[in-house]
Design a protein around this motif. Sequence first.
Motif, PDB file in Angstrom:
ATOM      1  N   HIS A 165     141.343  20.838 -33.561  1.00  0.00           N
ATOM      2  CA  HIS A 165     142.598  21.201 -34.218  1.00  0.00           C
ATOM      3  C   HIS A 165     142.520  20.923 -35.727  1.00  0.00           C
ATOM      4  O   HIS A 165     142.170  19.822 -36.159  1.00  0.00           O
ATOM      5  N   GLY A 166     142.807  21.938 -36.519  1.00  0.00           N
ATOM      6  CA  GLY A 166     142.773  21.807 -37.970  1.00  0.00           C
ATOM      7  C   GLY A 166     141.405  21.966 -38.596  1.00  0.00           C
ATOM      8  O   GLY A 166     141.280  21.929 -39.827  1.00  0.00           O
ATOM      9  N   SER A 167     140.386  22.153 -37.762  1.00  0.00           N
ATOM     10  CA  SER A 167     139.035  22.308 -38.302  1.00  0.00           C
ATOM     11  C   SER A 167     138.766  23.763 -38.661  1.00  0.00           C
ATOM     12  O   SER A 167     139.503  24.671 -38.284  1.00  0.00           O
ATOM     13  N   VAL A 168     137.674  23.954 -39.392  1.00  0.00           N
ATOM     14  CA  VAL A 168     137.209  25.298 -39.754  1.00  0.00           C
ATOM     15  C   VAL A 168     135.815  25.466 -39.186  1.00  0.00           C
ATOM     16  O   VAL A 168     134.926  24.648 -39.426  1.00  0.00           O
ATOM     17  N   SER A 169     135.628  26.520 -38.391  1.00  0.00           N
ATOM     18  CA  SER A 169     134.317  26.763 -37.786  1.00  0.00           C
ATOM     19  C   SER A 169     134.191  28.250 -37.483  1.00  0.00           C
ATOM     20  O   SER A 169     135.199  28.967 -37.409  1.00  0.00           O
ATOM     21  N   PRO A 170     132.964  28.741 -37.309  1.00  0.00           N
ATOM     22  CA  PRO A 170     132.770  30.181 -37.077  1.00  0.00           C
ATOM     23  C   PRO A 170     133.394  30.668 -35.775  1.00  0.00           C
ATOM     24  O   PRO A 170     133.744  31.843 -35.665  1.00  0.00           O
TER      25      PRO A 170
ATOM     26  N   LYS B 236     143.128  43.229 -35.508  1.00  0.00           N
ATOM     27  CA  LYS B 236     143.173  43.233 -36.970  1.00  0.00           C
ATOM     28  C   LYS B 236     144.592  43.495 -37.445  1.00  0.00           C
ATOM     29  O   LYS B 236     145.294  44.358 -36.912  1.00  0.00           O
ATOM     30  N   THR B 237     145.012  42.731 -38.446  1.00  0.00           N
ATOM     31  CA  THR B 237     146.302  42.975 -39.077  1.00  0.00           C
ATOM     32  C   THR B 237     146.102  43.202 -40.563  1.00  0.00           C
ATOM     33  O   THR B 237     145.272  42.547 -41.202  1.00  0.00           O
ATOM     34  N   GLU B 238     146.860  44.150 -41.105  1.00  0.00           N
ATOM     35  CA  GLU B 238     146.927  44.391 -42.543  1.00  0.00           C
ATOM     36  C   GLU B 238     148.395  44.339 -42.932  1.00  0.00           C
ATOM     37  O   GLU B 238     149.160  45.256 -42.647  1.00  0.00           O
ATOM     38  N   LEU B 239     148.781  43.228 -43.556  1.00  0.00           N
ATOM     39  CA  LEU B 239     150.165  42.996 -43.954  1.00  0.00           C
ATOM     40  C   LEU B 239     150.345  43.370 -45.422  1.00  0.00           C
ATOM     41  O   LEU B 239     149.661  42.841 -46.297  1.00  0.00           O
ATOM     42  N   THR B 240     151.275  44.282 -45.675  1.00  0.00           N
ATOM     43  CA  THR B 240     151.570  44.703 -47.040  1.00  0.00           C
ATOM     44  C   THR B 240     152.995  44.285 -47.392  1.00  0.00           C
ATOM     45  O   THR B 240     153.943  44.587 -46.657  1.00  0.00           O
TER      46      THR B 240
ATOM     47  N   THR C  38     141.049  39.664 -39.417  1.00  0.00           N
ATOM     48  CA  THR C  38     140.421  40.284 -38.248  1.00  0.00           C
ATOM     49  C   THR C  38     139.887  39.184 -37.342  1.00  0.00           C
ATOM     50  O   THR C  38     139.113  38.329 -37.787  1.00  0.00           O
ATOM     51  N   ILE C  39     140.297  39.205 -36.081  1.00  0.00           N
ATOM     52  CA  ILE C  39     139.907  38.179 -35.117  1.00  0.00           C
ATOM     53  C   ILE C  39     139.204  38.838 -33.933  1.00  0.00           C
ATOM     54  O   ILE C  39     139.821  39.619 -33.201  1.00  0.00           O
ATOM     55  N   PRO C  40     137.930  38.558 -33.719  1.00  0.00           N
ATOM     56  CA  PRO C  40     137.278  39.027 -32.499  1.00  0.00           C
ATOM     57  C   PRO C  40     137.457  37.988 -31.385  1.00  0.00           C
ATOM     58  O   PRO C  40     137.396  36.777 -31.632  1.00  0.00           O
ATOM     59  N   VAL C  41     137.716  38.465 -30.172  1.00  0.00           N
ATOM     60  CA  VAL C  41     137.864  37.573 -29.021  1.00  0.00           C
ATOM     61  C   VAL C  41     136.969  38.090 -27.901  1.00  0.00           C
ATOM     62  O   VAL C  41     137.069  39.251 -27.496  1.00  0.00           O
ATOM     63  N   TRP C  42     136.074  37.211 -27.429  1.00  0.00           N
ATOM     64  CA  TRP C  42     135.239  37.547 -26.285  1.00  0.00           C
ATOM     65  C   TRP C  42     135.876  36.951 -25.032  1.00  0.00           C
ATOM     66  O   TRP C  42     136.218  35.752 -25.003  1.00  0.00           O
TER      67      TRP C  42
ATOM     68  N   PRO D 148     138.339  34.557 -38.610  1.00  0.00           N
ATOM     69  CA  PRO D 148     138.551  35.798 -39.356  1.00  0.00           C
ATOM     70  C   PRO D 148     137.503  35.953 -40.452  1.00  0.00           C
ATOM     71  O   PRO D 148     137.174  34.990 -41.156  1.00  0.00           O
ATOM     72  N   GLU D 149     136.984  37.149 -40.586  1.00  0.00           N
ATOM     73  CA  GLU D 149     135.939  37.389 -41.577  1.00  0.00           C
ATOM     74  C   GLU D 149     136.475  37.339 -43.001  1.00  0.00           C
ATOM     75  O   GLU D 149     135.727  37.126 -43.944  1.00  0.00           O
ATOM     76  N   GLU D 150     137.813  37.503 -43.151  1.00  0.00           N
ATOM     77  CA  GLU D 150     138.382  37.566 -44.490  1.00  0.00           C
ATOM     78  C   GLU D 150     138.656  36.182 -45.098  1.00  0.00           C
ATOM     79  O   GLU D 150     138.771  36.057 -46.318  1.00  0.00           O
ATOM     80  N   SER D 151     138.818  35.142 -44.259  1.00  0.00           N
ATOM     81  CA  SER D 151     139.223  33.841 -44.786  1.00  0.00           C
ATOM     82  C   SER D 151     138.845  32.732 -43.818  1.00  0.00           C
ATOM     83  O   SER D 151     138.847  32.942 -42.601  1.00  0.00           O
ATOM     84  N   ALA D 152     138.541  31.556 -44.358  1.00  0.00           N
ATOM     85  CA  ALA D 152     138.196  30.400 -43.522  1.00  0.00           C
ATOM     86  C   ALA D 152     139.474  29.659 -43.151  1.00  0.00           C
ATOM     87  O   ALA D 152     139.771  28.567 -43.666  1.00  0.00           O
ATOM     88  N   ASP D 153     140.270  30.233 -42.265  1.00  0.00           N
ATOM     89  CA  ASP D 153     141.530  29.621 -41.846  1.00  0.00           C
ATOM     90  C   ASP D 153     141.276  28.528 -40.811  1.00  0.00           C
ATOM     91  O   ASP D 153     140.418  28.681 -39.931  1.00  0.00           O
ATOM     92  N   PRO D 154     142.035  27.430 -40.868  1.00  0.00           N
ATOM     93  CA  PRO D 154     141.876  26.375 -39.858  1.00  0.00           C
ATOM     94  C   PRO D 154     142.332  26.850 -38.476  1.00  0.00           C
ATOM     95  O   PRO D 154     143.172  27.746 -38.346  1.00  0.00           O
ATOM     96  N   TRP D 155     141.766  26.207 -37.468  1.00  0.00           N
ATOM     97  CA  TRP D 155     142.173  26.503 -36.095  1.00  0.00           C
ATOM     98  C   TRP D 155     143.400  25.668 -35.731  1.00  0.00           C
ATOM     99  O   TRP D 155     143.480  24.483 -36.036  1.00  0.00           O
ATOM    100  N   PHE D 156     144.349  26.304 -35.063  1.00  0.00           N
ATOM    101  CA  PHE D 156     145.486  25.590 -34.480  1.00  0.00           C
ATOM    102  C   PHE D 156     145.252  25.543 -32.976  1.00  0.00           C
ATOM    103  O   PHE D 156     145.071  26.589 -32.340  1.00  0.00           O
ATOM    104  N   VAL D 157     145.257  24.345 -32.398  1.00  0.00           N
ATOM    105  CA  VAL D 157     144.921  24.190 -30.980  1.00  0.00           C
ATOM    106  C   VAL D 157     145.918  23.256 -30.301  1.00  0.00           C
ATOM    107  O   VAL D 157     146.266  22.198 -30.836  1.00  0.00           O
TER     108      VAL D 157
END
Length: 676
Positions: free
Chosen positions: A591-596, A540-544, A654-658, A616-625
């Motif tokens: 690449h560039g798609s949005v998915s859970p 998790k990152t919190e950028l201020t 916040t990014i969870p990685v299994w 990330p739970e905060e935003s539907a950011d595209p995937w870079f692959v």
Amino acid sequence: MDTPSTEACRDTTHSRTPTARIALVGVHGFGAHHLDNLERLAAGGHVELVAVADPNQPAPGALPDATAVHPNLESLLAGNHQPDVIIVATPIQTHAPLALAVLASSADLYLEKPPVASMEDFIRLQQAAREAGRSVQVGFQSLGSHALIPLAHLAAGNASAELPAIGRLKSISATGRWVRDRAYYKRSRWAGKRSMDGVDVVDGVATNPLAHAIATALWIAGAHEAKDLVSVDADLYHANDIEADDTSVIRMRTVGGITITCALTLCAAESVEPYITLHGTEGSAVFHYTEDRVTVTTGNGKTTRTFGRDDLTGNLLEHLAHGTPLLSPLDHSGAFMRVLETIRTAEAPTLIPQPDVEWAGSGEQAHAVIPGIEEALERATKANATFSELALPWAVRGPADAEPLFTTEAAAGKAALRPGTSLDAGLSPRPYLHPVTTPAGTTVTDHLPVDHVWHLGAGFALQDVNGSNFWGGRSYRRSAGRYLDLPDHGRIAIGTVRHGQDQSALDLDWIGADGRKLLSEKRSFRQTAVDHRTWRLDLKTELTAVVDSALGSPGSHGQAGSGYGGFFWRLPVNASARVFSSTADGELAVHGSVSPWLAWSGKFDGGPATLVFGAPEESADPWFVRLEDYPAVGSALAWDAPVELKAGRTLSRTIPVWIADGILTADEVEDVVSTR
């Protein structure tokens, strides 16, 4: 010895130069090269070899009939031969006493490299030469190359009549990959020794066989005296059964701000001519100094030119007769001697464990091979990093090395935090995770890879924050329509680190290229055991924003499909790689798609593994692959437009990685992420 044949050297002696009386101390080993060269000069009427000294008799027919033979220098000096120049080509540990004895006579001196085996002896030799009023030429033959002046112009950011410009100089590197067999280290008592009978020898890869690489790189950088260097780092290793180093990285920084990284080995699979590279913002120049050949590569193509070379013995004679400047004067070896002194006083080189060494050939012709050393040398020179900083499996741990991310290993897998403080400025120094492993111990991160040395394990980075690059490497600019090498790199500095049993946190400052603080960050990690083959790592990152900030990417600057920046995970090379999501399969589709979620499976060095990245739970950011060019996954914070962050406002991701052993199917991935 990394020297050219005598045929490659131009006769620099003036036709009116009187015949010089020459004495040679040491006729075997490299002394044989001098005999050949003196024979050439004698044929032109420039020299007469009046005497030689060596405890071992010369081979029959090796000398002119009139040449006197002595067992040592003392006997030679007592022989009333009245030499104008005495050449000393003897073992390293004998250079100091022999050179001082020559300077106490009436002769000038040609001293083979390295000049002496300690800085103390070097200073004594300088003083003796000044007091005697004698000239001393040091046998760095590569310094006679006519390529050096044009290369110095390139290093200063200029073109020359012979070579096109390469832009602003970023760094200089030297690469040496040679093979030396067991017989090489048995050729004499002093071979491969750091000292012998209490006398310094320092016969390592950087100070003897490939010393020209360091001396030539220093010359091009304008570093001649010891005071011209701000720092010298030596990372020393040996695979052979010797005291000295046979595989090392020597990193120097000059008072002019130039970083010089020399990555050298005598344990390559095969020998390759050594070379020096000037890395510029608009191209590179590669100098094969044993061949006097330079290849410049820019956006306009390649230019190759082979230069001539002046013979150092002839140059010394011209200096004595006509005042021609010496090409390799003793005083210009000061910077090299600072390097040698660092190596001499360093801890003994680290022995590379035998499981990490292979042997080619048999008997005395067998030679050590360090698997992967060629790529390691390339990574070191591109990243200006030591073997220790590359975290090679056989390298020692450095003071800024990785530490466990968590105080306990509740999850079977592991993650290590690297502060990144020792990274080169062009890599945008920052903290990151590497290695991260599966429960079975398979490493699934990479750092400082040869294709993109600024890719650093797992973490958060952005290519553009108010014009500062926190990603490393080149910056894409809309105004230019391309990537540019700019002095715009920022750094992410660690304030505090709090390690916990299952959670850890960092307080970070994002410092721009101009030294101003742009962002403050709270970065946290949490580990969770899932089952016997899977564990979960939450980042998790919190950028201020400290000041009004624009967070951008190449995509936001107009480079379509290159919106990388934010969370980024660089994977190691893996076979049979597959990337897929809940909605798509394959690099182009994902690449560039949005998915859970997005999953990556492959066969890594340690075994098969699968990584599942949650959106990330905060935003539907595209995937870079990236899969075909290099293996990496990111969640793009600023895909095609900058994110504006007002001063005092905070942005979170916040990014969870299994992280799992084995190859998971899409259904198994769904089961895993359902625990979220």
